[in-house]
Design a protein around this motif. Structure first.
Motif, PDB file in Angstrom:
ATOM      1  N   TYR A  87      43.737  35.143  41.587  1.00  0.00           N
ATOM      2  CA  TYR A  87      43.049  34.281  42.547  1.00  0.00           C
ATOM      3  C   TYR A  87      41.584  34.670  42.687  1.00  0.00           C
ATOM      4  CZ  TYR A  87      46.631  31.130  44.127  1.00  0.00           C
ATOM      5  OH  TYR A  87      47.540  30.117  44.169  1.00  0.00           O
ATOM      6  N   ALA A  88      41.279  35.973  42.616  1.00  0.00           N
ATOM      7  CA  ALA A  88      39.880  36.404  42.716  1.00  0.00           C
ATOM      8  C   ALA A  88      39.063  35.759  41.601  1.00  0.00           C
ATOM      9  CB  ALA A  88      39.796  37.935  42.636  1.00  0.00           C
ATOM     10  N   VAL A  89      39.618  35.806  40.372  1.00  0.00           N
ATOM     11  CA  VAL A  89      38.911  35.225  39.228  1.00  0.00           C
ATOM     12  C   VAL A  89      38.877  33.703  39.340  1.00  0.00           C
ATOM     13  CG1 VAL A  89      38.996  34.884  36.722  1.00  0.00           C
ATOM     14  CG2 VAL A  89      39.421  37.161  37.706  1.00  0.00           C
ATOM     15  N   GLY A  90      40.047  33.107  39.608  1.00  0.00           N
ATOM     16  CA  GLY A  90      40.150  31.649  39.647  1.00  0.00           C
ATOM     17  C   GLY A  90      39.297  31.038  40.749  1.00  0.00           C
ATOM     18  N   ALA A  91      39.317  31.673  41.934  1.00  0.00           N
ATOM     19  CA  ALA A  91      38.566  31.119  43.064  1.00  0.00           C
ATOM     20  C   ALA A  91      37.068  31.223  42.808  1.00  0.00           C
ATOM     21  CB  ALA A  91      38.938  31.867  44.343  1.00  0.00           C
ATOM     22  N   LEU A  92      36.618  32.373  42.298  1.00  0.00           N
ATOM     23  CA  LEU A  92      35.186  32.515  42.010  1.00  0.00           C
ATOM     24  C   LEU A  92      34.765  31.492  40.959  1.00  0.00           C
ATOM     25  CD1 LEU A  92      34.436  36.363  42.027  1.00  0.00           C
ATOM     26  CD2 LEU A  92      33.785  34.653  43.717  1.00  0.00           C
ATOM     27  N   ALA A  93      35.585  31.321  39.935  1.00  0.00           N
ATOM     28  CA  ALA A  93      35.261  30.357  38.879  1.00  0.00           C
ATOM     29  C   ALA A  93      35.168  28.956  39.472  1.00  0.00           C
ATOM     30  CB  ALA A  93      36.312  30.416  37.774  1.00  0.00           C
ATOM     31  N   HIS A  94      36.103  28.655  40.368  1.00  0.00           N
ATOM     32  CA  HIS A  94      36.141  27.356  41.024  1.00  0.00           C
ATOM     33  C   HIS A  94      34.850  27.088  41.793  1.00  0.00           C
ATOM     34  CE1 HIS A  94      38.028  23.868  42.835  1.00  0.00           C
ATOM     35  NE2 HIS A  94      37.735  24.316  44.052  1.00  0.00           N
ATOM     36  N   HIS A  95      34.273  28.146  42.361  1.00  0.00           N
ATOM     37  CA  HIS A  95      33.036  27.985  43.125  1.00  0.00           C
ATOM     38  C   HIS A  95      31.805  28.267  42.272  1.00  0.00           C
ATOM     39  CE1 HIS A  95      35.324  27.289  46.704  1.00  0.00           C
ATOM     40  NE2 HIS A  95      35.989  28.416  46.542  1.00  0.00           N
ATOM     41  N   GLY A  96      31.994  28.316  40.982  1.00  0.00           N
ATOM     42  CA  GLY A  96      30.850  28.386  40.085  1.00  0.00           C
ATOM     43  C   GLY A  96      30.370  29.781  39.727  1.00  0.00           C
ATOM     44  N   ILE A  97      31.064  30.804  40.210  1.00  0.00           N
ATOM     45  CA  ILE A  97      30.659  32.171  39.845  1.00  0.00           C
ATOM     46  C   ILE A  97      31.525  32.617  38.679  1.00  0.00           C
ATOM     47  CG2 ILE A  97      30.415  34.553  40.655  1.00  0.00           C
ATOM     48  CD1 ILE A  97      30.273  33.334  43.511  1.00  0.00           C
ATOM     49  N   THR A  98      30.950  32.695  37.506  1.00  0.00           N
ATOM     50  CA  THR A  98      31.754  32.970  36.322  1.00  0.00           C
ATOM     51  C   THR A  98      31.450  34.314  35.698  1.00  0.00           C
ATOM     52  OG1 THR A  98      30.125  31.786  34.990  1.00  0.00           O
ATOM     53  CG2 THR A  98      32.048  30.535  35.726  1.00  0.00           C
ATOM     54  N   GLY A 123      31.865  37.802  34.626  1.00  0.00           N
ATOM     55  CA  GLY A 123      33.097  38.579  34.512  1.00  0.00           C
ATOM     56  C   GLY A 123      33.090  39.855  35.340  1.00  0.00           C
ATOM     57  N   PHE A 124      31.935  40.513  35.383  1.00  0.00           N
ATOM     58  CA  PHE A 124      31.888  41.772  36.131  1.00  0.00           C
ATOM     59  C   PHE A 124      32.119  41.523  37.621  1.00  0.00           C
ATOM     60  CE2 PHE A 124      29.413  42.816  32.305  1.00  0.00           C
ATOM     61  CZ  PHE A 124      30.127  43.923  31.893  1.00  0.00           C
ATOM     62  N   VAL A 125      31.521  40.436  38.120  1.00  0.00           N
ATOM     63  CA  VAL A 125      31.718  40.084  39.529  1.00  0.00           C
ATOM     64  C   VAL A 125      33.181  39.702  39.753  1.00  0.00           C
ATOM     65  CG1 VAL A 125      31.084  38.479  41.376  1.00  0.00           C
ATOM     66  CG2 VAL A 125      29.331  39.317  39.784  1.00  0.00           C
ATOM     67  N   GLN A 126      33.707  38.850  38.877  1.00  0.00           N
ATOM     68  CA  GLN A 126      35.084  38.372  39.042  1.00  0.00           C
ATOM     69  C   GLN A 126      36.095  39.519  38.965  1.00  0.00           C
ATOM     70  OE1 GLN A 126      35.638  35.450  35.971  1.00  0.00           O
ATOM     71  NE2 GLN A 126      34.904  33.772  37.260  1.00  0.00           N
ATOM     72  N   TRP A 127      35.970  40.335  37.932  1.00  0.00           N
ATOM     73  CA  TRP A 127      36.959  41.400  37.747  1.00  0.00           C
ATOM     74  C   TRP A 127      36.775  42.494  38.774  1.00  0.00           C
ATOM     75  CZ3 TRP A 127      38.365  42.203  31.874  1.00  0.00           C
ATOM     76  CH2 TRP A 127      38.612  40.943  31.314  1.00  0.00           C
ATOM     77  N   GLY A 128      35.510  42.719  39.173  1.00  0.00           N
ATOM     78  CA  GLY A 128      35.248  43.689  40.236  1.00  0.00           C
ATOM     79  C   GLY A 128      35.932  43.266  41.525  1.00  0.00           C
ATOM     80  N   LEU A 129      35.822  41.966  41.829  1.00  0.00           N
ATOM     81  CA  LEU A 129      36.483  41.456  43.037  1.00  0.00           C
ATOM     82  C   LEU A 129      38.005  41.543  42.879  1.00  0.00           C
ATOM     83  CD1 LEU A 129      36.130  40.058  45.836  1.00  0.00           C
ATOM     84  CD2 LEU A 129      36.511  37.889  44.653  1.00  0.00           C
ATOM     85  N   ALA A 130      38.498  41.224  41.678  1.00  0.00           N
ATOM     86  CA  ALA A 130      39.950  41.280  41.434  1.00  0.00           C
ATOM     87  C   ALA A 130      40.486  42.681  41.723  1.00  0.00           C
ATOM     88  CB  ALA A 130      40.261  40.876  39.988  1.00  0.00           C
ATOM     89  N   ILE A 131      39.785  43.684  41.208  1.00  0.00           N
ATOM     90  CA  ILE A 131      40.231  45.072  41.376  1.00  0.00           C
ATOM     91  C   ILE A 131      40.035  45.517  42.830  1.00  0.00           C
ATOM     92  CG2 ILE A 131      39.739  47.464  40.714  1.00  0.00           C
ATOM     93  CD1 ILE A 131      38.996  46.327  37.908  1.00  0.00           C
ATOM     94  N   GLY A 132      38.859  45.212  43.381  1.00  0.00           N
ATOM     95  CA  GLY A 132      38.559  45.645  44.742  1.00  0.00           C
ATOM     96  C   GLY A 132      39.478  45.010  45.775  1.00  0.00           C
ATOM     97  N   ALA A 133      39.692  43.692  45.640  1.00  0.00           N
ATOM     98  CA  ALA A 133      40.546  43.001  46.611  1.00  0.00           C
ATOM     99  C   ALA A 133      41.983  43.501  46.503  1.00  0.00           C
ATOM    100  CB  ALA A 133      40.486  41.489  46.377  1.00  0.00           C
ATOM    101  N   SER A 134      42.443  43.721  45.275  1.00  0.00           N
ATOM    102  CA  SER A 134      43.813  44.239  45.101  1.00  0.00           C
ATOM    103  C   SER A 134      43.953  45.610  45.738  1.00  0.00           C
ATOM    104  CB  SER A 134      44.161  44.325  43.618  1.00  0.00           C
ATOM    105  OG  SER A 134      44.104  43.062  43.032  1.00  0.00           O
ATOM    106  N   ALA A 135      42.939  46.453  45.550  1.00  0.00           N
ATOM    107  CA  ALA A 135      42.994  47.796  46.134  1.00  0.00           C
ATOM    108  C   ALA A 135      43.036  47.714  47.661  1.00  0.00           C
ATOM    109  CB  ALA A 135      41.786  48.617  45.673  1.00  0.00           C
ATOM    110  N   LEU A 136      42.213  46.833  48.214  1.00  0.00           N
ATOM    111  CA  LEU A 136      42.170  46.704  49.680  1.00  0.00           C
ATOM    112  C   LEU A 136      43.504  46.203  50.238  1.00  0.00           C
ATOM    113  CD1 LEU A 136      38.718  45.268  50.809  1.00  0.00           C
ATOM    114  CD2 LEU A 136      39.922  47.296  51.661  1.00  0.00           C
ATOM    115  N   VAL A 137      44.046  45.168  49.593  1.00  0.00           N
ATOM    116  CA  VAL A 137      45.328  44.640  50.064  1.00  0.00           C
ATOM    117  C   VAL A 137      46.422  45.697  49.900  1.00  0.00           C
ATOM    118  CG1 VAL A 137      47.091  42.889  49.671  1.00  0.00           C
ATOM    119  CG2 VAL A 137      44.684  42.244  49.657  1.00  0.00           C
ATOM    120  N   ALA A 138      46.368  46.444  48.784  1.00  0.00           N
ATOM    121  CA  ALA A 138      47.354  47.520  48.588  1.00  0.00           C
ATOM    122  C   ALA A 138      47.222  48.570  49.688  1.00  0.00           C
ATOM    123  CB  ALA A 138      47.176  48.159  47.216  1.00  0.00           C
ATOM    124  N   LEU A 139      45.989  48.838  50.093  1.00  0.00           N
ATOM    125  CA  LEU A 139      45.767  49.812  51.169  1.00  0.00           C
ATOM    126  C   LEU A 139      46.431  49.329  52.460  1.00  0.00           C
ATOM    127  CD1 LEU A 139      44.234  52.433  52.058  1.00  0.00           C
ATOM    128  CD2 LEU A 139      42.358  50.942  52.734  1.00  0.00           C
TER     129      LEU A 139
END
Lengths: 251, 322
Positions: free
Chosen positions: B72-83, B85-101
């Motif tokens: 969803y981090a990648v898909g949502a960012l792409a949907h809003h025009g942010i493509t 990869g470093f931003v997308q994957w960074g958010l994917a990893i960071g958001a997953s870590a936060l939710v896991a916390l």
């Protein structure tokens, strides 16, 4: 007289209607070997568990090395120098003997948020661990999986793990339980070698072991300490004989 | 240096994976590129689950949640025009870590069946959250029109380049987790799994270590989610459905819990079996049409007769791990 290393005051712990610990006062002094004896169900393990922090007393206080530790959790108490062995052998069965002891060393070597270096190659952990294994006479079995050690060796390993934490006070819950005569004599001899160097609280059923090792003995019956004294005093105490020693001799 | 049979099997499998693109090209079977890329992505997710399940004894039945969050981090960012990869994957990893916390902070206070149920409940909450977001297609999901962009580095639209990127990440994740489980940190979570009472008695509080492991596992699985959504070019809440969590658990158990190579073996075996039973023309239709039934039977047999999983069939390295 000096301050006791460990002092328990008015400890009470109930499980439902059963008062397993019913107002226990206990003082243990530096360098002393203090045995706690009592018939089955007297509440010995419950008492040890409160001292180690595994159980929290309903009321009462525990002071260790001048600090009130009553509300301190078990790991924190262990880091302050309270080490215990369990009545039922409690070791890491799928790790080697050396790994077991090295883990105990590691627990007292700062935090373990270290993610990269191979812990099994850290001399700072392995060497002290091996030294403790040598002390208890298990050095040759260092690389054997703990599950594959003989029962007596597992009991020794249990003591080794407690010693590896460099404790100020050792809580030994029936260290010779389930041992053969020869093994248990060896264990008593080993504990004798610690005597004076380590402060120990010893819960034990084996009266030979108790009277060989203890400087003082407390007798626990139905959650209360009915007598505390030197082995001679305890042997001569009529109340104790009636409550405990007499029936023990009968069997 | 002599290598244990299990390590050799792992290296052989990695060599085979490295050889898939040229072989697929030689036999004009591009489908296999797709299949093995999928296997590697799920292997990364399974490796992360193995860290907490196999080594930490935390039976998380909601691990697909992080697959979904990464996607969803990648898909949502792409949907809003942010493509980027470093931003997308960074958010994917960071958001997953936060939710896991957050999930871990609550769940790890429980154990046993309660832990299983609470992790399942959290992941189903996220699944239904995904289903309810109409902006991202609700339960139908949506196509991801632009894959993650790494300008000048790698073009994910090139199947072979993407394949080797996933392969490289798989090797890195294998290596990193192998180091971690052998470190002081790894020894603590394994000790707490082996005997919690003893671990507390020698002076470790297992909770912060378990929570850290839970967060690391979530972060790695978030990366797998980012890969998965690029692999399918389609974002769907199905990524975090509970059946997906079950599949990840099965890969770990089938492959061998608490081993480095196990999750990769498990992911490969499960997905290859699925593919074979469905698509192998030699098999009669009564097998192909009801392939899930036969897959189930095979899995039951493996669990019954190879209790330590596929990796357990081969002697491992020192101290039975590795």
């Amino acid at each position: 007289m000096a301050e006791p290393l460990l002092a328990a005051r008015g400890l009470r712990k109930s499980f439902g209607a059963l008062a397993a610990t019913d107002g226990v006062d206990l003082e243990v002094f530096e360098g002393e070997t203090h045995a706690i004896i009592g018939p089955n169900g007297a509440g010995k393990t419950t008492l040890i568990s409160q001292l180690s922090g595994r159980l929290r007393p309903d009321t009462g206080r525990i002071v260790f090395a001048g600090e009130d530790v009553t509300l301190l959790a078990e790991p924190a108490r262990a880091r302050k120098g309270l080490a215990r062995s369990f009545q039922v052998t409690s070791i890491y069965r799928e790790f080697t003997a050396l790994d077991n002891v090295a883990l105990a060393v590691q627990a007292h070597a700062g935090h373990s948020f270290r993610f990269w270096r191979d812990a099994r190659r850290e001399r700072a952990l392995r060497e002290p661990a091996l030294a403790v294994l040598e002390e208890v006479g298990l050095a040759e079995r260092a690389d054997v999986l703990a599950a594959n050690l003989a029962h007596g060796e597992q009991r020794q390993l249990e003591i080794a793990m407690a010693l590896a934490t460099r404790p100020r006070l050792l809580l030994l819950d029936e260290p010779v339980a389930g041992m053969g005569i020869e093994e248990s004599q060896r264990m008593v001899k080993f504990l004798g070698s610690l005597k004076g160097r380590k402060t120990m609280i010893l819960v034990e059923h084996d009266m030979d072991a108790v009277f060989t090792l203890a400087d003082r003995i407390s007798v626990l019956v139905y959650g209360r300490i009915i007598a505390t004294g030197t082995p001679e005093e305890i042997r001569a105490n009529p109340e104790v004989r009636a409550a405990y020693l007499g029936e023990d001799e009968a069997c | 240096m002599r290598l244990a049979p299990r390590t050799l099997a792992l290296l052989a499998l990695l060599a085979l994976l490295a050889a898939v693109p040229p072989l697929a090209a030689a036999f004009a079977q591009p489908f296999y590129l797709d299949l093995f890329r999928r296997i590697m992505i799920f292997a990364i997710a399974a490796i992360s689950l193995n860290l907490i399940l196999g080594y930490g004894g935390m039976v998380s039945f909601g691990h697909a949640a992080y697959l979904g969050i990464g996607a969803y981090a990648v898909g949502a960012l792409a949907h809003h025009g942010i493509t980027n990869g470093f931003v997308q994957w960074g958010l994917a990893i960071g958001a997953s870590a936060l939710v896991a916390l957050a999930i871990g902070a609550v769940s790890i206070r429980t154990s046993g069946i309660y832990f299983i149920m609470i992790t399942l409940a959290f992941s189903q909450m996220l699944y239904y959250l995904g289903v309810s977001i109409e902006e991202y297609g609700g339960d139908d999901g949506m196509r991801v029109k632009t894959l993650s962009q790494f300008p000048g580095l790698v073009d994910l639209a090139d199947p072979v380049a993407f394949y080797y990127l996933v392969f490289a990440l798989l090797v890195v994740v294998l290596w990193v987790t192998d180091r971690v489980v052998r470190s002081r940190f790894g020894m603590v979570i394994r000790a707490a799994k082996s005997n919690e009472a003893r671990t507390r008695a020698i002076g470790f509080s297992p909770y912060p270590y378990r929570l850290a492991a839970f967060v690391i596992a979530g972060a790695i699985c978030g990366l797998a989610g980012a890969l998965l959504v690029n692999h399918t070019a389609y974002l769907t809440p199905e990524f975090m459905n509970w059946t997906r969590s079950g599949e990840l658990m099965f890969m770990v158990i089938l492959g061998g819990t608490g081993t480095t190579a196990g999750p990769l073996f498990g992911a490969a075996a499960l997905l290859l079996l699925e593919d074979l039973l469905q698509g192998w023309r030699v098999l009669p239709p009564w097998v192909r049409d009801y392939w899930q039934l036969y897959l189930g039977v095979i899995l039951v047999l493996v669990v019954l007769f190879a209790k330590r999983g596929l990796a357990g069939l081969l002697p491992g390295g020192r101290d039975g791990d590795g």
